[in-house]
Design a protein around this motif. Sequence first.
Motif, PDB file in Angstrom:
ATOM      1  N   PHE A  14      -5.710  -2.403   5.590  1.00  0.00           N
ATOM      2  CA  PHE A  14      -5.878  -1.436   4.507  1.00  0.00           C
ATOM      3  C   PHE A  14      -7.334  -0.955   4.477  1.00  0.00           C
ATOM      4  CE2 PHE A  14      -6.688  -0.916  -0.233  1.00  0.00           C
ATOM      5  CZ  PHE A  14      -6.207   0.385  -0.265  1.00  0.00           C
ATOM      6  N   LYS A  30     -10.045   1.994  -1.000  1.00  0.00           N
ATOM      7  CA  LYS A  30      -9.948   3.216  -1.793  1.00  0.00           C
ATOM      8  C   LYS A  30     -11.234   4.046  -1.691  1.00  0.00           C
ATOM      9  CE  LYS A  30      -5.869   2.672  -3.807  1.00  0.00           C
ATOM     10  NZ  LYS A  30      -4.785   3.672  -3.620  1.00  0.00           N
ATOM     11  N   GLY A  70      -0.955   0.647   3.245  1.00  0.00           N
ATOM     12  CA  GLY A  70      -1.418   0.928   1.900  1.00  0.00           C
ATOM     13  C   GLY A  70      -1.809  -0.363   1.200  1.00  0.00           C
ATOM     14  N   ILE A  71      -2.238  -0.238  -0.024  1.00  0.00           N
ATOM     15  CA  ILE A  71      -2.732  -1.393  -0.771  1.00  0.00           C
ATOM     16  C   ILE A  71      -1.646  -2.433  -1.036  1.00  0.00           C
ATOM     17  CG2 ILE A  71      -2.346  -0.368  -3.055  1.00  0.00           C
ATOM     18  CD1 ILE A  71      -5.038  -1.646  -3.897  1.00  0.00           C
ATOM     19  N   ASP A 103      -6.524   6.584  -0.912  1.00  0.00           N
ATOM     20  CA  ASP A 103      -6.913   5.673   0.162  1.00  0.00           C
ATOM     21  C   ASP A 103      -8.003   6.301   1.037  1.00  0.00           C
ATOM     22  OD1 ASP A 103      -4.952   4.073  -0.858  1.00  0.00           O
ATOM     23  OD2 ASP A 103      -3.582   4.259   0.858  1.00  0.00           O
TER      24      ASP A 103
END
Length: 211
Positions: free
Chosen positions: A94, A97, A49-50, A103
């Motif tokens: 990652f 978005k 994830g971010i 995501d």
Amino acid sequence: MTLPAYAPVDLVQHQQALRQCTLCPLMIRPVITGEPVVSPVMSIGQAPGIHEAKVMRPFGWTAGKTLFKWFEGIGLDETAFRQRVYMAAVCRCFPGKQAQGGDRVPSTEEVTNCSRWLNAEIRLLRPQLLILIGKLAISQFLSAKKLDEVVGKCHRTVIDGREVDLLPLPHPSGLSTWFRTEPGKTLLQDALQALAAHPAWLGLLDAESRE
């Protein structure tokens, strides 16, 4: 990253090469890897994830808190899990978005590019058990349109001529309601009980108790 004393040279070198990968221009580096742990159990997530870049480890943010609570309930807390299970993922950077939020799902090309690293890890470690976390990870090994069809039990497959057990789990995302409502709630517990009873998992617990 401090390397465990028992990390084999091949696995350390593999991760060094992995962290230099730049095959996918839309993916946002850095490459996130777990510890180079020699283990009969591998966990395979979807993609970082971010926030994972802040801690440089898989499942290092909110979803990880949920995931490690599941594992702690069957004998391994987060620290022990990270020390005893090789943590991999379908993609290691990652994805970014989506325009509408959430995501981005990695493309087929990105998954294919990154599969060389996952396949190499499976060849190096020859695991007995793969814990598949989330739909993207599950779909690399099992054909199923719904989580209900696969979560709740172990499945057996053959990889490189070896039988390997697959244990699918839902993704522990805070946005997901699947594992909080039925039948997902019961199927998650069934899956965790199947994991708790697996010989490879029991071997990790035995190793933990001897230390």
